[in-house]
Design an enzyme around this catalytic site. Sequence first.
Site, PDB file in Angstrom:
ATOM      1  N   ASP A 132      34.616 -20.413 -14.807  1.00  0.00           N
ATOM      2  CA  ASP A 132      34.194 -21.224 -15.949  1.00  0.00           C
ATOM      3  C   ASP A 132      35.204 -21.198 -17.094  1.00  0.00           C
ATOM      4  O   ASP A 132      36.160 -20.414 -17.084  1.00  0.00           O
ATOM      5  CB  ASP A 132      32.809 -20.769 -16.440  1.00  0.00           C
ATOM      6  CG  ASP A 132      32.672 -19.242 -16.516  1.00  0.00           C
ATOM      7  OD1 ASP A 132      33.705 -18.558 -16.579  1.00  0.00           O
ATOM      8  OD2 ASP A 132      31.534 -18.751 -16.513  1.00  0.00           O
ATOM      9  N   ASN A 139      20.190 -13.237 -18.732  1.00  0.00           N
ATOM     10  CA  ASN A 139      19.161 -14.222 -18.374  1.00  0.00           C
ATOM     11  C   ASN A 139      19.312 -14.706 -16.926  1.00  0.00           C
ATOM     12  O   ASN A 139      18.715 -15.700 -16.533  1.00  0.00           O
ATOM     13  CB  ASN A 139      19.202 -15.417 -19.344  1.00  0.00           C
ATOM     14  CG  ASN A 139      20.520 -16.189 -19.275  1.00  0.00           C
ATOM     15  OD1 ASN A 139      21.415 -15.847 -18.502  1.00  0.00           O
ATOM     16  ND2 ASN A 139      20.645 -17.224 -20.076  1.00  0.00           N
ATOM     17  N   GLU A 176      23.145 -21.770 -16.473  1.00  0.00           N
ATOM     18  CA  GLU A 176      22.016 -21.219 -17.217  1.00  0.00           C
ATOM     19  C   GLU A 176      20.704 -21.466 -16.472  1.00  0.00           C
ATOM     20  O   GLU A 176      20.648 -22.300 -15.568  1.00  0.00           O
ATOM     21  CB  GLU A 176      21.961 -21.881 -18.609  1.00  0.00           C
ATOM     22  CG  GLU A 176      23.215 -21.664 -19.467  1.00  0.00           C
ATOM     23  CD  GLU A 176      23.330 -20.242 -20.029  1.00  0.00           C
ATOM     24  OE1 GLU A 176      22.668 -19.323 -19.510  1.00  0.00           O
ATOM     25  OE2 GLU A 176      24.111 -20.053 -20.980  1.00  0.00           O
ATOM     26  N   HIS A 184      22.133 -15.778 -15.523  1.00  0.00           N
ATOM     27  CA  HIS A 184      23.137 -16.812 -15.259  1.00  0.00           C
ATOM     28  C   HIS A 184      24.285 -16.266 -14.415  1.00  0.00           C
ATOM     29  O   HIS A 184      24.606 -15.083 -14.453  1.00  0.00           O
ATOM     30  CB  HIS A 184      23.620 -17.517 -16.540  1.00  0.00           C
ATOM     31  CG  HIS A 184      24.558 -16.774 -17.432  1.00  0.00           C
ATOM     32  ND1 HIS A 184      24.417 -16.759 -18.800  1.00  0.00           N
ATOM     33  CD2 HIS A 184      25.670 -16.037 -17.173  1.00  0.00           C
ATOM     34  CE1 HIS A 184      25.393 -16.054 -19.330  1.00  0.00           C
ATOM     35  NE2 HIS A 184      26.172 -15.598 -18.368  1.00  0.00           N
TER      36      HIS A 184
HETATM   37  C1  GLP Z   1      29.597 -14.708 -19.352  1.00  0.00           C
HETATM   38  C2  GLP Z   1      30.409 -15.398 -18.240  1.00  0.00           C
HETATM   39  C3  GLP Z   1      29.939 -14.966 -16.885  1.00  0.00           C
HETATM   40  C4  GLP Z   1      29.770 -13.466 -16.928  1.00  0.00           C
HETATM   41  C5  GLP Z   1      28.561 -13.128 -17.745  1.00  0.00           C
HETATM   42  C6  GLP Z   1      28.386 -11.635 -18.037  1.00  0.00           C
HETATM   43  O1  GLP Z   1      29.034 -15.575 -20.270  1.00  0.00           O
HETATM   44  N1  GLP Z   1      30.457 -16.821 -18.287  1.00  0.00           N
HETATM   45  O2  GLP Z   1      30.852 -15.385 -15.898  1.00  0.00           O
HETATM   46  O3  GLP Z   1      29.590 -12.948 -15.642  1.00  0.00           O
HETATM   47  O4  GLP Z   1      28.511 -13.897 -18.937  1.00  0.00           O
HETATM   48  O5  GLP Z   1      29.297 -11.181 -18.972  1.00  0.00           O
HETATM   49  P1  GLP Z   1      29.620  -9.661 -19.217  1.00  0.00           P
HETATM   50  O6  GLP Z   1      30.333  -9.176 -18.023  1.00  0.00           O
HETATM   51  O7  GLP Z   1      30.477  -9.638 -20.448  1.00  0.00           O
HETATM   52  O8  GLP Z   1      28.312  -8.983 -19.419  1.00  0.00           O
END
Ligand code: GLP
Length: 241
Positions: A67, A136, A143, A138
């Site tokens: 992303d 959540n 989302e 995702h």
């Molecule tokens: C982000 C990214 C995801 C990631 C997730 C968890 O918003 N877009 O690809 O896996 O949220 O993030 P983190 O590893 O900082 O908890």
Amino acid sequence: MNVLKVKNYDEMSEKACSILLDKINSVPHPVLGLATGSTPEGLYKKLIEEYRSGEVSFKDTTTFNLDEYIGLSMDHPNSYHHYMKDHLFQHIDIDMEKAHVPNGDVTDVQSECKDYEKIIHENGNIDIQILGIGTNGHIGFNEPGTPFTSRTHIVNLAESTRQANARFFGSIEDVPTRAITMGIETIRESKEIIVLVSGEKKAEALSRFINGDVSESFPASILQKHNNVTIVADEAALSKL
Ligand code: GLP
């Protein structure tokens, strides 16, 4: 889904690194799916160490990131282009032509999504996808409520996601409201998926991911139906199971 229990963040990163090395060293032209966020930072550090000690080369590797924010230039310190360059790409011998991250700084974002999807298919889909998970549920930036049949698309970020990611920006107002993400169907086409989960703040999400219903209200749940998923989770993340 196979659950690998590890002690802590460091062991999770170590395990993920050795799984990726096995793949890179056993497939002639590996195609990796990469993630951003705090979770894979340790993995990238270990991959760089392995590269420096001559255990692996990325010359024949192609990568696709999940992303990117819409509206940030590639060199913006909070863009995922910048993150990947900083945490991995500039330290290894990858051919940057083969290191793909969606471009969120274009006028025609729809075409960018279509093209991204096309290049993934032209490369024969992803051999191994690294995923983190949002609190959540995702995956990528898909989302809750995103159709399981989605392909690379534009998303409006959930308020909770913007809040969670505000720690990287000056304030919540600076966090973009939209992003490009690989779709859920795109992610499901990966031949193998490794989900990394660390820390108590992910414990609730991990429990729902493993034991909850398969529902579009919790995007990660669809992975229960994939035939090659390994969850590498530490003790804190597993504390609610
Ligand atoms: C982000 C990214 C995801 C990631 C997730 C968890 O918003 N877009 O690809 O896996 O949220 O993030 P983190 O590893 O900082 O908890």
